[in-house]
Design an enzyme around this catalytic site. Structure first.
Site, mmCIF file in Angstrom:
data_model
loop_
_atom_site.group_PDB
_atom_site.id
_atom_site.type_symbol
_atom_site.label_atom_id
_atom_site.label_comp_id
_atom_site.label_asym_id
_atom_site.label_seq_id
_atom_site.Cartn_x
_atom_site.Cartn_y
_atom_site.Cartn_z
ATOM 1 N N ASP A 251 -62.844 26.467 -4.854
ATOM 2 C CA ASP A 251 -62.090 26.206 -3.619
ATOM 3 C C ASP A 251 -62.877 25.185 -2.805
ATOM 4 O OD1 ASP A 251 -60.430 26.718 -1.096
ATOM 5 O OD2 ASP A 251 -59.576 28.163 -2.495
ATOM 6 N N HIS A 305 -57.404 22.552 -1.162
ATOM 7 C CA HIS A 305 -58.463 23.532 -1.452
ATOM 8 C C HIS A 305 -59.564 22.944 -2.337
ATOM 9 C CE1 HIS A 305 -56.741 27.105 0.486
ATOM 10 N NE2 HIS A 305 -55.581 26.546 0.204
ATOM 11 N N GLU A 370 -50.743 25.271 0.247
ATOM 12 C CA GLU A 370 -51.264 24.807 1.534
ATOM 13 C C GLU A 370 -51.702 23.341 1.513
ATOM 14 O OE1 GLU A 370 -52.747 29.063 3.333
ATOM 15 O OE2 GLU A 370 -54.171 27.906 2.150
#
Length: 596
Positions: A251, A305, A370
């Site tokens: 991440d 990410h 996201e």
């Protein structure tokens, strides 16, 4: 009272006569089955009935005994328990094939589970019947995971003589036979009154799961997890028949994956040189999971990410941008730059080494959650690329940029894995049902839903023909309900989600007439506020509640399962899993008196 009579008669068979033994005479308590509940009563001196231990009572005071998850086709637990000698358990594999090594490992695990049923510090009497377990694998050459693999099994237990018990497990694959062994281990209980192991006799069980995908996601990037802690999680998963360990391995906070072709990613991105996963580490986990019927599913989350590890590549934008709230949902921000052709060479190298390490995987998770258009729009280079392609700088145009990235990444993934394996993406603006068909082929992509169980996207995607994995955060995010780590108050998905809500979270109810398109579900432990010290308690026993929902899709409520749930928690603790306590032990010993 019929069940109570069965329980008493069962003990009569164990003891061999109606005269109480010395152990029974000294037992202050005994349990009797009344109205499908085991009631604790004093063992008065004048009692002439055989004394029943708690677990023996529970085994016959419910249609499903102490089994978890409950079988789905047929469950007949017979009327008898027999004393067995743990030292005389013999396991025979009746058909030979390339999965024999897996069955041998599963047999060794079975014996370990039987041993763990005896409390630490005690040693069960080496007395009782011998047990022979026959493993009949109808397809011994199958050892690969797939979404259509056959996990069903049949289990039969009978007593063939005064000194022997036979158990036969039949399955159409190693995975089914392994599941049968797991169930068999749950049919052996410890009698703490007589210090004996007991096995249920005259058993017929036919069983198969409702959903083919039953998973746990563990994020090992926000905080690092040791290989031992990951293995411990897989052990607990196997105990409740979960079959997918989803490894969110990188991440923006860290890149612990060691790659030979791109070594700087972990050198720059790992928290320390000791907090990394080598290819050998991963292969060890993959084999460990395979022996327990648990696939290890890799995820490389992109194009968002990402951050730590990518510093010297020139392939990211808005990394550590401030104020971070403008560009991402948590610090540090970071996204890949889709306009860089070199990026796709990097991705291919990452995918190739992941394919080599996760060698038994039948799917690949590409993340895709996201993504921030503000992040991409902060780059003049990206803006110029979009203008050159006659795209605007609005939301729909950034979806085109995202699709450009996804198509290129998809091609490199297929090339790296050497096949067009199913790809998984999180729900996002790209997967919105109003336009998803423009970007993602429903035969190539599986969508993992992380929004709420009431999200209209669920029905919208199902109506478009997409297959879904349910991870709706309002019931299946196990990091919820703690203090905020950014800002103040509680974290974003509070409150804490209890086992009752997990158990009641039914994909069938959410899917309605499209149930066949639901592959299953997955609980998620995002690790901003968790590490190996808290791992077991965050997952267990809540993940066991989820396991029965995924295996059986029960029509009954939590209250009907709670007494078995208390037992599976005790079983996990005996295995060395530090599962959270659900209730005082008094409730375990006084069934039915703690229900709300």
């Amino acid at each position: 009272m019929w069940l109570q009579a069965i329980c008493i008669y069962t003990v009569f068979i164990i003891i061999g006569c109606g005269i109480p033994t010395a152990a029974e005479e000294h037992s202050l308590w005994r349990w009797t089955c009344e109205n499908n509940r085991c009631t604790k009563i004093r063992n008065e001196p004048e009692n002439k009935e055989p004394v029943l231990s708690l677990e023996a009572c529970k085994m016959f005071c419910d249609d499903y005994g102490l089994l978890w998850p409950k079988p789905t086709i047929e469950t007949n637990l017979g009327n008898f328990l027999s004393k067995i000698n743990m030292n005389t358990i013999d396991i025979q594999i009746t058909k030979q094939g390339k999965s024999d090594d897996l069955l041998t490992a599963a047999a060794d695990r079975f014996k370990t589970l039987v041993s763990s049923s005896v409390p630490k510090g005690f040693s069960a009497k080496a007395a009782g019947k011998s047990v022979t377990v026959y493993l009949v694998n109808e397809n011994p050459y199958i050892r690969e995971f797939s979404l259509d693999m056959d996990e069903s099994y049949e289990l039969y237990i009978s007593s063939t003589s005064s000194d022997k018990v036979n158990a036969t497990i039949r399955g159409n694959s190693f995975f089914g036979v392994r599941n049968g062994l797991e169930t068999l281990s749950q049919l052996i209980v410890y009698d703490d009154i007589r210090n004996n192991l007991l096995i249920v006799r005259d058993v017929t069980i036919k069983d198969r799961p409702v959903y083919p995908y039953r998973g746990i996601l563990l994020d090992t990037a926000r905080n690092f997890y040791s290989i031992d802690s990951i293995k411990r999680t897989i052990d607990a998963m196997a105990a409740v028949k979960l079959n997918t360990f989803h490894w969110h391995i990188t991440d923006s906070q860290s890149f612990p994956l060691v790659l030979q072709k791109r070594p700087n990613l972990s050198k720059l991105g790992a928290y320390s040189p000791t907090k990394v996963y080598t290819k050998q580490d991963i292969r060890e986990v993959v084999e460990y999971g395979l022996e327990r019927g648990v696939r290890v599913l890799p995820e490389f989350d992109a194009p968002a990410h990402v951050g730590e590890g990518w510093q010297d590549t020139g392939l990211t934008v808005c990394f550590k941008a401030e104020p971070w709230t403008k560009f991402c949902v948590e610090p540090p921000c970071g996204q890949l730059n889709p306009t860089k052709e070199e990026l796709y060479d990097y991705l291919e190298d990452i995918y190739v080494e992941m394919a080599e390490a996760f060698e038994s995987t039948d799917m690949f998770h590409m993340g895709g959650d996201e993504v921030s258009e503000r992040c991409w729009n902060s780059s003049e280079e990206i803006q110029n690329f979009m203008i050159q392609n006659r795209w605007n700088l609005d939301k729909s145009s950034f979806l085109k940029l995202w699709n450009y990235f996804q198509k290129n990444a998809q091609d490199r993934a297929y090339k790296a894995f050497g096949k067009r394996l199913p790809l998984i993406l999180w729900t996002s603006t790209l997967t919105d049902y109003t336009h998803v068909e423009k970007f993602l082929d429903k035969d190539e992509y599986i969508i993992q839903v992380w929004t709420t169980g009431a999200d209209p996207q669920i029905q919208g995607l199902l109506q478009k023909g997409y297959r879904l994995i349910m991870s709706n955060y309002d019931a299946l995010y196990f990091d919820c309900g703690f203090g905020a780590w950014v800002g103040s108050g509680n974290n974003w998905c509070s409150p804490y989600i209890g086992g009752q809500k997990v158990y009641g979270n039914s994909p069938a109810v959410m899917a309605l007439s499209y149930r066949d398109q639901i592959l299953g579900g997955e609980v998620a432990l995002w690790s901003e506020q968790s590490d190996p010290a808290t791992l077991d308690g965050r997952l267990w026993p809540r993940a066991a509640a989820f396991a029965e929902r995924m295996w059986a899709e029960p029509s009954t409520a939590w209250q009907d399962a709670e007494h078995r749930m208390l037992h599976v928690r005790e079983r996990l603790v005996r295995m060395g899993i530090q599962a959270e306590s659900l209730e005082p032990e008094w409730c375990y010993q006084n069934q039915g008196l703690c229900y709300g």
